[in-house]
Design a protein around this motif. Structure first.
Motif, PDB file in Angstrom:
ATOM      1  N   ILE A  25       0.832  -1.140   0.037  1.00 20.48           N
ATOM      2  CA  ILE A  25      -0.050   0.182   0.114  1.00 20.48           C
ATOM      3  C   ILE A  25       0.996   1.405   0.018  1.00 20.48           C
ATOM      4  O   ILE A  25       1.964   1.448   0.771  1.00 20.48           O
ATOM      5  CB  ILE A  25      -0.772  -0.004   1.284  1.00 20.48           C
ATOM      6  N   VAL A  26       0.636   2.064  -0.887  1.00 25.58           N
ATOM      7  CA  VAL A  26       1.688   3.174  -1.051  1.00 25.58           C
ATOM      8  C   VAL A  26       0.611   4.501  -1.256  1.00 25.58           C
ATOM      9  O   VAL A  26      -0.047   4.512  -1.803  1.00 25.58           O
ATOM     10  CB  VAL A  26       2.471   3.385  -2.497  1.00 25.58           C
ATOM     11  N   ALA A  27       1.084   5.522  -0.521  1.00 29.31           N
ATOM     12  CA  ALA A  27       0.450   6.815  -0.273  1.00 29.31           C
ATOM     13  C   ALA A  27       1.693   7.878  -0.812  1.00 29.31           C
ATOM     14  O   ALA A  27       2.671   7.584  -0.426  1.00 29.31           O
ATOM     15  CB  ALA A  27      -0.246   7.198   0.970  1.00 29.31           C
ATOM     16  N   PRO A  28       1.221   9.045  -1.171  1.00 28.78           N
ATOM     17  CA  PRO A  28       2.036  10.126  -1.385  1.00 28.78           C
ATOM     18  C   PRO A  28       2.785  10.566  -0.214  1.00 28.78           C
ATOM     19  O   PRO A  28       2.298  10.310   1.065  1.00 28.78           O
ATOM     20  CB  PRO A  28       1.107  11.116  -2.279  1.00 28.78           C
ATOM     21  N   ILE A  37      -6.225  12.514  -3.231  1.00 26.72           N
ATOM     22  CA  ILE A  37      -5.065  11.689  -3.523  1.00 26.72           C
ATOM     23  C   ILE A  37      -5.340  10.355  -3.807  1.00 26.72           C
ATOM     24  O   ILE A  37      -6.301   9.659  -3.531  1.00 26.72           O
ATOM     25  CB  ILE A  37      -4.114  11.461  -1.955  1.00 26.72           C
ATOM     26  N   GLU A  38      -4.281   9.911  -4.586  1.00 22.66           N
ATOM     27  CA  GLU A  38      -4.431   8.409  -4.887  1.00 22.66           C
ATOM     28  C   GLU A  38      -3.537   7.439  -4.193  1.00 22.66           C
ATOM     29  O   GLU A  38      -2.432   7.685  -4.069  1.00 22.66           O
ATOM     30  CB  GLU A  38      -4.064   8.321  -6.369  1.00 22.66           C
ATOM     31  N   VAL A  39      -4.155   6.339  -3.809  1.00 21.42           N
ATOM     32  CA  VAL A  39      -3.601   5.349  -3.012  1.00 21.42           C
ATOM     33  C   VAL A  39      -3.521   3.918  -3.625  1.00 21.42           C
ATOM     34  O   VAL A  39      -4.538   3.458  -4.175  1.00 21.42           O
ATOM     35  CB  VAL A  39      -4.020   5.168  -1.363  1.00 21.42           C
ATOM     36  N   THR A  40      -2.287   3.574  -3.947  1.00 20.03           N
ATOM     37  CA  THR A  40      -2.128   2.321  -4.814  1.00 20.03           C
ATOM     38  C   THR A  40      -1.680   1.048  -3.812  1.00 20.03           C
ATOM     39  O   THR A  40      -1.326   1.456  -2.562  1.00 20.03           O
ATOM     40  CB  THR A  40      -1.032   2.297  -5.965  1.00 20.03           C
ATOM     41  N   PHE A  41      -1.951  -0.117  -4.419  1.00 18.11           N
ATOM     42  CA  PHE A  41      -1.748  -1.591  -3.732  1.00 18.11           C
ATOM     43  C   PHE A  41      -1.861  -2.470  -4.683  1.00 18.11           C
ATOM     44  O   PHE A  41      -2.216  -2.431  -5.771  1.00 18.11           O
ATOM     45  CB  PHE A  41      -2.797  -1.688  -2.614  1.00 18.11           C
ATOM     46  N   LEU A  67     -12.103   6.596   5.793  1.00 14.80           N
ATOM     47  CA  LEU A  67     -12.194   7.480   4.781  1.00 14.80           C
ATOM     48  C   LEU A  67     -13.327   6.813   3.935  1.00 14.80           C
ATOM     49  O   LEU A  67     -14.031   7.767   3.035  1.00 14.80           O
ATOM     50  CB  LEU A  67     -10.792   7.571   4.034  1.00 14.80           C
ATOM     51  N   VAL A  68     -13.398   5.520   3.384  1.00 16.33           N
ATOM     52  CA  VAL A  68     -14.297   4.958   2.635  1.00 16.33           C
ATOM     53  C   VAL A  68     -14.807   3.483   3.579  1.00 16.33           C
ATOM     54  O   VAL A  68     -13.854   2.860   4.017  1.00 16.33           O
ATOM     55  CB  VAL A  68     -13.750   4.591   1.365  1.00 16.33           C
ATOM     56  N   ASN A  69     -16.204   3.309   3.653  1.00 13.45           N
ATOM     57  CA  ASN A  69     -16.720   2.678   4.614  1.00 13.45           C
ATOM     58  C   ASN A  69     -16.524   1.048   3.981  1.00 13.45           C
ATOM     59  O   ASN A  69     -16.025   0.138   4.731  1.00 13.45           O
ATOM     60  CB  ASN A  69     -18.195   2.825   4.971  1.00 13.45           C
ATOM     61  N   SER A  70     -17.152   0.682   2.755  1.00 15.17           N
ATOM     62  CA  SER A  70     -17.153  -0.496   2.070  1.00 15.17           C
ATOM     63  C   SER A  70     -17.257  -0.341   0.798  1.00 15.17           C
ATOM     64  O   SER A  70     -18.264   0.329   0.196  1.00 15.17           O
ATOM     65  CB  SER A  70     -18.426  -1.095   2.635  1.00 15.17           C
ATOM     66  N   THR A  71     -15.974  -0.903   0.114  1.00 14.26           N
ATOM     67  CA  THR A  71     -16.029  -0.612  -1.399  1.00 14.26           C
ATOM     68  C   THR A  71     -15.385  -1.884  -1.971  1.00 14.26           C
ATOM     69  O   THR A  71     -14.469  -2.413  -1.163  1.00 14.26           O
ATOM     70  CB  THR A  71     -15.376   0.801  -1.711  1.00 14.26           C
ATOM     71  N   ASP A  75      -6.856  -1.453  -8.626  1.00 14.76           N
ATOM     72  CA  ASP A  75      -5.495  -1.444  -8.164  1.00 14.76           C
ATOM     73  C   ASP A  75      -5.255   0.273  -7.416  1.00 14.76           C
ATOM     74  O   ASP A  75      -3.881   0.506  -7.049  1.00 14.76           O
ATOM     75  CB  ASP A  75      -4.615  -1.046  -9.530  1.00 14.76           C
ATOM     76  N   SER A  76      -6.030   0.858  -7.203  1.00 14.32           N
ATOM     77  CA  SER A  76      -6.174   2.115  -6.474  1.00 14.32           C
ATOM     78  C   SER A  76      -7.352   2.579  -5.912  1.00 14.32           C
ATOM     79  O   SER A  76      -8.428   2.172  -6.300  1.00 14.32           O
ATOM     80  CB  SER A  76      -5.317   3.313  -7.228  1.00 14.32           C
ATOM     81  N   VAL A  77      -7.196   3.370  -4.980  1.00 10.90           N
ATOM     82  CA  VAL A  77      -8.354   4.197  -4.261  1.00 10.90           C
ATOM     83  C   VAL A  77      -8.185   5.622  -4.184  1.00 10.90           C
ATOM     84  O   VAL A  77      -7.050   6.199  -3.835  1.00 10.90           O
ATOM     85  CB  VAL A  77      -8.777   3.463  -3.114  1.00 10.90           C
TER      86      VAL A  77
END
Length: 316
Positions: A25-28, A37-41, A67-71, A75-77
């Motif tokens: 998991i990578v955040a800026p 922002i985009e978080v990748t994983f 930040l997001v309950n259920s999704t 490849d990213s959020v």
């Protein structure tokens, strides 16, 4: 064969659950509050996931709010951190948990959050980084509202059930908050760390000269809040926590470091290996000598037991 087949099925199910954990998991490294922002994983599938903001206030990562309950994830959020959730700092990260398998959150790199406007309340400082509401039930967008509720009833809501219930109802009225089964009683209802409630408090000590003739004694202790071990120090009727906000005592700013008490943000007075008791028997001359100057060690030392005077030393 039937038993063997069942064991094989269990192994396959276990491997499937393990494989669903997110990796990398990578955040800026720099994140501006209020901006997307985009978080990748790697390793996501069609499971349902919850995305958290985490703050490492007590030395280890733990979800603060979601930040997001259920999704579903690919490849990213994309997420946006509300400015009011906390102060600008470099101890934040993103956590993601697999709701379908029940796996706990894994975390990204820590990043520096800028443009944040939130300030930790006295209530949060008293918890030393432990969350005051389950992150599974607290959207980050409602964190500022929940903080206001906790502070409005402070300090009674830390120990008194009626005040706690009032705080709890206030938090539940914040937009999006749901009941948290882990929050059932005041955080410090049975704590032995409260000077107002405890008859004695024992721990390693640091003696800090504040002005000629007056020194303050800090007693280092640990306590458990909602399953997390918190390091704190009691100075007079104030409590400071590791990585918590600085507190002003006798016009001086005090904060807790890993090896002692920071005074004025520039000087660290280290804890001695000698323990002292506050609120019980007075510290001995030998204990004072172990953590203060030789000249102070030649004087008698008394630790006041009442709230507001505990830990205040008078050099006679």
């Amino acid at each position: 064969m039937h038993s063997f087949a069942k064991r094989c099925a269990l192994v396959v199910a276990t491997l499937s659950a393990t494989a669903s954990a997110l990796d990398g998991i990578v955040a800026p490294s720099q994140v501006e509050a209020g901006s997307e922002i985009e978080v990748t994983f790697q390793g996501s599938n069609d499971d349902q996931y919850r995305v958290y903001l985490a703050a490492s206030l007590s030395g280890s990562n733990g979800p603060t709010c979601y930040l997001v309950n259920s999704t579903e994830l690919s490849d990213s959020v994309n997420v946006t951190i509300p400015p009011g959730v906390g102060p600008s700092a470099d101890y934040y990260s993103i956590g993601i948990a697999d709701l379908s398998t029940g796996q706990k959150a894994t975390f990204s790199n820590r990043f520096n959050l800028t443009n944040a406007t939130g300030e930790y309340s006295d209530y949060e400082d008293a918890l030393g980084g432990s969350p005051f509401w389950s992150a599974d039930d607290l959207p980050c967008s409602a964190y500022s509202c929940a903080r206001d509720c906790a502070q409005a009833s402070y300090p009674d809501d830390l120990t008194d059930t009626d005040a706690y219930d009032m705080m709890k109802q206030c938090i539940l009225n914040c937009n999006g908050v749901t009941p948290a089964t882990s929050q059932t009683a005041p955080a410090h209802a049975t704590s032995t760390s409260s000077i107002a409630k405890a008859s004695t408090l024992t721990g390693q000590m640091a003696v800090i000269t504040v002005s000629p003739g007056v020194v303050l004694t800090a007693i280092e202790t640990e306590k458990t809040v909602h399953g997390s071990t918190i390091t704190e120090a009691v100075i007079g009727d104030m409590t400071i926590t590791l990585n918590g906000a600085a507190r002003t005592i006798n016009s001086a700013g005090f904060s807790l470091a890993t090896n002692g008490v920071e005074v004025g943000g520039s000087t660290t007075v280290e804890f001695s290996s000698t323990t002292a008791t506050m609120g019980g028997p007075t510290a001995t001359e030998a204990q004072l000598a172990a953590s203060s100057s030789g000249s102070a060690a030649n004087n008698k030392f008394f630790a006041g037991a009442a709230a507001g005077f505990a830990g205040l030393a008078f050099v006679l």
